[in-house]
Motif scaffolding. Sequence first.
Motif, PDB file in Angstrom:
ATOM      1  N   GLY A 186      -7.294   9.873  44.396  1.00 55.23           N
ATOM      2  CA  GLY A 186      -7.564  11.304  44.296  1.00 55.23           C
ATOM      3  C   GLY A 186      -7.241  11.985  45.616  1.00 55.23           C
ATOM      4  N   ASP A 187      -7.634  13.246  45.680  1.00 57.83           N
ATOM      5  CA  ASP A 187      -7.308  14.098  46.824  1.00 57.83           C
ATOM      6  C   ASP A 187      -8.422  13.990  47.881  1.00 57.83           C
ATOM      7  OD1 ASP A 187      -6.812  16.223  48.535  1.00 57.83           O
ATOM      8  OD2 ASP A 187      -6.201  17.583  46.925  1.00 57.83           O
ATOM      9  N   SER A 207      -2.933   8.179  58.865  1.00 57.48           N
ATOM     10  CA  SER A 207      -1.677   8.844  59.180  1.00 57.48           C
ATOM     11  C   SER A 207      -1.432   9.899  58.098  1.00 57.48           C
ATOM     12  CB  SER A 207      -0.551   7.804  59.186  1.00 57.48           C
ATOM     13  OG  SER A 207       0.657   8.423  59.506  1.00 57.48           O
ATOM     14  N   PRO A 227       0.192  13.250  56.103  1.00 54.42           N
ATOM     15  CA  PRO A 227       1.575  13.710  55.940  1.00 54.42           C
ATOM     16  C   PRO A 227       1.994  14.530  57.167  1.00 54.42           C
ATOM     17  CG  PRO A 227       0.287  14.159  53.967  1.00 54.42           C
ATOM     18  CD  PRO A 227      -0.673  13.674  55.000  1.00 54.42           C
ATOM     19  N   ILE A 249       7.068   4.994  51.384  1.00 53.50           N
ATOM     20  CA  ILE A 249       5.657   5.316  51.649  1.00 53.50           C
ATOM     21  C   ILE A 249       5.384   5.787  53.085  1.00 53.50           C
ATOM     22  CG2 ILE A 249       3.276   4.408  51.537  1.00 53.50           C
ATOM     23  CD1 ILE A 249       4.110   2.595  49.320  1.00 53.50           C
ATOM     24  N   ALA A 250       6.330   5.721  53.986  1.00 53.24           N
ATOM     25  CA  ALA A 250       6.085   6.129  55.384  1.00 53.24           C
ATOM     26  C   ALA A 250       4.904   5.360  55.972  1.00 53.24           C
ATOM     27  CB  ALA A 250       5.845   7.637  55.471  1.00 53.24           C
ATOM     28  N   PHE A 300      -5.693   8.714  53.878  1.00 57.70           N
ATOM     29  CA  PHE A 300      -4.301   8.815  53.400  1.00 57.70           C
ATOM     30  C   PHE A 300      -3.761   7.388  53.384  1.00 57.70           C
ATOM     31  CE2 PHE A 300      -5.140  12.848  55.643  1.00 57.70           C
ATOM     32  CZ  PHE A 300      -4.702  13.793  54.727  1.00 57.70           C
ATOM     33  N   VAL A 301      -4.257   6.576  52.469  1.00 59.74           N
ATOM     34  CA  VAL A 301      -4.101   5.119  52.628  1.00 59.74           C
ATOM     35  C   VAL A 301      -2.707   4.594  52.267  1.00 59.74           C
ATOM     36  CG1 VAL A 301      -4.868   4.157  50.399  1.00 59.74           C
ATOM     37  CG2 VAL A 301      -5.508   3.033  52.541  1.00 59.74           C
ATOM     38  N   GLY A 302      -1.920   5.366  51.495  1.00 58.82           N
ATOM     39  CA  GLY A 302      -0.543   4.958  51.198  1.00 58.82           C
ATOM     40  C   GLY A 302      -0.473   3.567  50.592  1.00 58.82           C
ATOM     41  N   THR A 331      -2.224  -0.278  54.260  1.00 54.70           N
ATOM     42  CA  THR A 331      -2.123  -1.052  55.511  1.00 54.70           C
ATOM     43  C   THR A 331      -3.476  -1.151  56.228  1.00 54.70           C
ATOM     44  OG1 THR A 331       0.087  -0.090  55.702  1.00 54.70           O
ATOM     45  CG2 THR A 331      -0.710  -1.343  57.597  1.00 54.70           C
ATOM     46  N   GLU A 336      -6.137   7.743  48.137  1.00 56.92           N
ATOM     47  CA  GLU A 336      -4.695   7.967  47.946  1.00 56.92           C
ATOM     48  C   GLU A 336      -4.500   8.869  46.739  1.00 56.92           C
ATOM     49  OE1 GLU A 336      -1.728   7.437  49.581  1.00 56.92           O
ATOM     50  OE2 GLU A 336      -1.028   8.546  47.840  1.00 56.92           O
ATOM     51  N   ILE A 337      -3.732   9.926  46.977  1.00 50.85           N
ATOM     52  CA  ILE A 337      -3.548  10.932  45.931  1.00 50.85           C
ATOM     53  C   ILE A 337      -2.532  10.473  44.868  1.00 50.85           C
ATOM     54  CG2 ILE A 337      -1.640  12.266  46.958  1.00 50.85           C
ATOM     55  CD1 ILE A 337      -3.414  14.787  46.427  1.00 50.85           C
ATOM     56  N   VAL A 390       0.675  14.521  45.497  1.00 48.99           N
ATOM     57  CA  VAL A 390       1.919  14.745  46.223  1.00 48.99           C
ATOM     58  C   VAL A 390       2.899  13.671  45.803  1.00 48.99           C
ATOM     59  CG1 VAL A 390       2.942  14.773  48.536  1.00 48.99           C
ATOM     60  CG2 VAL A 390       0.574  15.543  48.199  1.00 48.99           C
TER      61      VAL A 390
HETATM   62  C1  LIG Z   1       2.021   8.832  55.955  1.00 44.83           C
HETATM   63  S1  LIG Z   1       1.510   8.162  54.423  1.00 44.83           S
HETATM   64  C2  LIG Z   1       0.343   6.958  54.910  1.00 44.83           C
HETATM   65  C3  LIG Z   1       0.913   5.580  54.921  1.00 44.83           C
HETATM   66  C4  LIG Z   1      -0.106   4.514  55.288  1.00 44.83           C
HETATM   67  N1  LIG Z   1      -0.562   4.655  56.672  1.00 44.83           N
HETATM   68  C5  LIG Z   1       0.517   3.135  55.108  1.00 44.83           C
HETATM   69  O1  LIG Z   1       0.613   2.380  56.085  1.00 44.83           O
HETATM   70  O2  LIG Z   1       0.962   2.836  53.994  1.00 44.83           O
HETATM   71  C6  LIG Z   1       0.467   9.418  53.778  1.00 44.83           C
HETATM   72  C7  LIG Z   1      -0.082   9.122  52.383  1.00 44.83           C
HETATM   73  O3  LIG Z   1      -1.034  10.143  52.084  1.00 44.83           O
HETATM   74  C8  LIG Z   1      -0.942  10.468  50.710  1.00 44.83           C
HETATM   75  N2  LIG Z   1      -1.531  11.829  50.571  1.00 44.83           N
HETATM   76  C9  LIG Z   1      -0.946  13.020  50.849  1.00 44.83           C
HETATM   77  N3  LIG Z   1      -1.819  14.030  50.661  1.00 44.83           N
HETATM   78  C10 LIG Z   1      -2.988  13.460  50.271  1.00 44.83           C
HETATM   79  C11 LIG Z   1      -4.271  13.973  49.938  1.00 44.83           C
HETATM   80  N4  LIG Z   1      -4.528  15.280  49.963  1.00 44.83           N
HETATM   81  N5  LIG Z   1      -5.250  13.097  49.593  1.00 44.83           N
HETATM   82  C12 LIG Z   1      -5.008  11.756  49.562  1.00 44.83           C
HETATM   83  N6  LIG Z   1      -3.798  11.206  49.857  1.00 44.83           N
HETATM   84  C13 LIG Z   1      -2.810  12.044  50.217  1.00 44.83           C
HETATM   85  C14 LIG Z   1       0.538  10.372  50.391  1.00 44.83           C
HETATM   86  O4  LIG Z   1       0.733  10.177  48.990  1.00 44.83           O
HETATM   87  C15 LIG Z   1       0.934   9.146  51.247  1.00 44.83           C
HETATM   88  O5  LIG Z   1       0.847   7.962  50.510  1.00 44.83           O
END
Ligand SMILES: C[S@@+](CC[C@H](N)C(=O)[O-])C[C@H]1O[C@@H](n2cnc3c(N)ncnc32)[C@H](O)[C@@H]1O
Length: 293
Positions: free
Chosen positions: A19-20, A38, A40, A203-204, A229-231, A234, A250-251, A284
């Motif tokens: 979720g957000d 980390s 966006p 996934i950055a 923002f767990v992506g 990691t 994670e959204i 996103v």
């Molecule tokens: C820079 S990446 C993080 C990557 C993470 N550090 C990893 O090692 O995989 C940012 C992540 O935040 C998620 N994201 C963006 N906006 C969000 C929100 N409002 N709530 C939760 N997750 C969000 C994106 O989908 C993306 O997967």
Amino acid sequence: METQSQMSSADIAHRLIVGDCEKMHEIEDESVNLIITSPPYFNAPFDYSGVYSDYKHYLSVMTKIAHEMYRVLQYGRILVLNIDDMLVDGVKYPITADLTHIMTSVGFRYRDKITWKKPDGYLRISKRSGVLLQNPYPMYFYPDNLLESLLIFQKDKFDYSSITKDIKEVSRIDTDSFKSEKWYSSLWEITNVLPNAKLEKGIAAFPEEIPKRFIILFSYKGETILDPFVGSGTTMKAAKDLGRKSIGIEINPDLEGIVRQKCGFIGSNEFDLHVIRRGEDNYVRNNSNNNRN
Ligand SMILES: C[S@@+](CC[C@H](N)C(=O)[O-])C[C@H]1O[C@@H](n2cnc3c(N)ncnc32)[C@H](O)[C@@H]1O
């Protein structure tokens, strides 16, 4: 399947909230011991192009999340933000300065900054020095960017007497790695996740070494680490490997399988990984096939 209310959060080692993270209502006030994340990088060309309507919108979203991070973090504890300034359509956005201001305005104390340096020769979105090679005249200089910031904030002051001697001892830091790998420095030279990495494609992701170091430096065994923002998961993986609990938000629901794979949560045992799917549909989307790092 058991529901969250039936399970005591003390029993759950790892939680993934799909979720957000603007809202973290599943997480109690002051229940988290360390946050590493980390966010966006505004509308980063490869990863978040056009996601935020403008920079003001981006900063307002980050402000809401900053309030939530402050609420859930225990007094005295640390928040680490991996972020950097971003060039979008020829405009350089001062994200590092603006997020520092936002964090301090919600109550965090700015404690330190580590600069993360990627290996020389690694370039992806920031290979800009070629402009000068094509136009070897003054005013054509744009540097290649090999650096990102790791901003360290603290919520008030830490009470060292709140930790028992036993917990301190089991969390003792290996000072050999601290010295030989130069953790003591404000410059950390760490190899980025390679663009062709299978699991993290699109996934950055940051390299595991980053959350690993912060978890060792700023949390005790058995404590809870949050990455909103767990992506690819990691931070959760590093927490699990280091004997800590974790919460990831994670959204993008498509990443649940990646988190499971990365952290080794293959089965459906809810005591290994408890997943809360909010069923929101405003996530996103990341359409890129590349890594940021
Ligand atoms: C820079 S990446 C993080 C990557 C993470 N550090 C990893 O090692 O995989 C940012 C992540 O935040 C998620 N994201 C963006 N906006 C969000 C929100 N409002 N709530 C939760 N997750 C969000 C994106 O989908 C993306 O997967």
